[in-house]
Motif scaffolding. Sequence first.
Motif, PDB file in Angstrom:
ATOM      1  N   MET A  28       0.823  -1.195   0.000  1.00 59.02           N
ATOM      2  CA  MET A  28       0.000   0.000   0.000  1.00 59.02           C
ATOM      3  C   MET A  28       0.871   1.265   0.000  1.00 59.02           C
ATOM      4  O   MET A  28       0.674   2.149  -0.814  1.00 59.02           O
ATOM      5  CB  MET A  28      -0.929  -0.044   1.224  1.00 59.02           C
ATOM      6  N   VAL A  29       1.814   1.330   0.940  1.00 57.82           N
ATOM      7  CA  VAL A  29       2.686   2.503   1.032  1.00 57.82           C
ATOM      8  C   VAL A  29       3.603   2.578  -0.192  1.00 57.82           C
ATOM      9  O   VAL A  29       3.831   3.653  -0.742  1.00 57.82           O
ATOM     10  CB  VAL A  29       3.511   2.472   2.337  1.00 57.82           C
ATOM     11  N   ALA A  30       4.103   1.429  -0.635  1.00 58.90           N
ATOM     12  CA  ALA A  30       4.984   1.407  -1.806  1.00 58.90           C
ATOM     13  C   ALA A  30       4.227   1.859  -3.049  1.00 58.90           C
ATOM     14  O   ALA A  30       4.774   2.593  -3.882  1.00 58.90           O
ATOM     15  CB  ALA A  30       5.571   0.015  -2.013  1.00 58.90           C
ATOM     16  N   GLY A  31       2.985   1.450  -3.174  1.00 58.52           N
ATOM     17  CA  GLY A  31       2.177   1.869  -4.317  1.00 58.52           C
ATOM     18  C   GLY A  31       1.929   3.363  -4.321  1.00 58.52           C
ATOM     19  O   GLY A  31       2.022   4.023  -5.360  1.00 58.52           O
ATOM     20  N   LEU A  90       3.799   5.658  -2.778  1.00 60.60           N
ATOM     21  CA  LEU A  90       5.084   6.314  -3.026  1.00 60.60           C
ATOM     22  C   LEU A  90       5.459   6.245  -4.505  1.00 60.60           C
ATOM     23  O   LEU A  90       5.935   7.225  -5.085  1.00 60.60           O
ATOM     24  CB  LEU A  90       6.185   5.688  -2.165  1.00 60.60           C
ATOM     25  N   GLY A  91       5.228   5.095  -5.124  1.00 57.91           N
ATOM     26  CA  GLY A  91       5.496   4.962  -6.556  1.00 57.91           C
ATOM     27  C   GLY A  91       4.652   5.926  -7.376  1.00 57.91           C
ATOM     28  O   GLY A  91       5.140   6.549  -8.322  1.00 57.91           O
ATOM     29  N   PHE A  92       3.383   6.084  -6.993  1.00 54.65           N
ATOM     30  CA  PHE A  92       2.483   7.006  -7.688  1.00 54.65           C
ATOM     31  C   PHE A  92       2.954   8.451  -7.535  1.00 54.65           C
ATOM     32  O   PHE A  92       2.984   9.214  -8.497  1.00 54.65           O
ATOM     33  CB  PHE A  92       1.057   6.839  -7.153  1.00 54.65           C
ATOM     34  N   VAL A  93       3.348   8.826  -6.323  1.00 56.78           N
ATOM     35  CA  VAL A  93       3.842  10.186  -6.069  1.00 56.78           C
ATOM     36  C   VAL A  93       5.123  10.441  -6.868  1.00 56.78           C
ATOM     37  O   VAL A  93       5.309  11.528  -7.428  1.00 56.78           O
ATOM     38  CB  VAL A  93       4.067  10.414  -4.557  1.00 56.78           C
ATOM     39  N   LEU A 134      14.731   5.823  -7.594  1.00 50.69           N
ATOM     40  CA  LEU A 134      13.827   5.508  -6.479  1.00 50.69           C
ATOM     41  C   LEU A 134      12.587   4.767  -6.960  1.00 50.69           C
ATOM     42  O   LEU A 134      12.124   3.838  -6.314  1.00 50.69           O
ATOM     43  CB  LEU A 134      13.404   6.797  -5.776  1.00 50.69           C
ATOM     44  N   ARG A 135      12.070   5.198  -8.095  1.00 52.21           N
ATOM     45  CA  ARG A 135      10.878   4.541  -8.634  1.00 52.21           C
ATOM     46  C   ARG A 135      11.162   3.093  -9.020  1.00 52.21           C
ATOM     47  O   ARG A 135      10.339   2.207  -8.794  1.00 52.21           O
ATOM     48  CB  ARG A 135      10.364   5.319  -9.846  1.00 52.21           C
ATOM     49  N   THR A 136      12.343   2.831  -9.575  1.00 50.43           N
ATOM     50  CA  THR A 136      12.651   1.454  -9.948  1.00 50.43           C
ATOM     51  C   THR A 136      12.881   0.577  -8.714  1.00 50.43           C
ATOM     52  O   THR A 136      12.678  -0.639  -8.780  1.00 50.43           O
ATOM     53  CB  THR A 136      13.908   1.384 -10.846  1.00 50.43           C
TER      54      THR A 136
END
Length: 94
Positions: free
Chosen positions: A1-4, A6-9, A84-86
Amino acid sequence: MVAGLLGFVLVLFELVLVGRAIVDWVGVLSPVGARSGLYQAQRITHGLTEPVIGPVRRVLRPVRLGSVSIDLAFTAVFVAVILLRTVVVPLIPF
């Protein structure tokens, strides 16, 4: 949830960085009279990205090549967001 999240941001921030680069180049390449419409776009993109780029710029000064100045801070932040995204996106469970 948090990773998703953060990835979206990070994706949104990356898009704003691309928008900033486009708006800046359009401002450089357009005639002086045609720049009036770009002010709002520059204000938005710089307002969203400068809190991140500004501190990096204090460490990585722009490089002068004759009359041209290359902003290494923008490049460093852009590459950091991609890295960071990868790292974050593979953590999202499917």
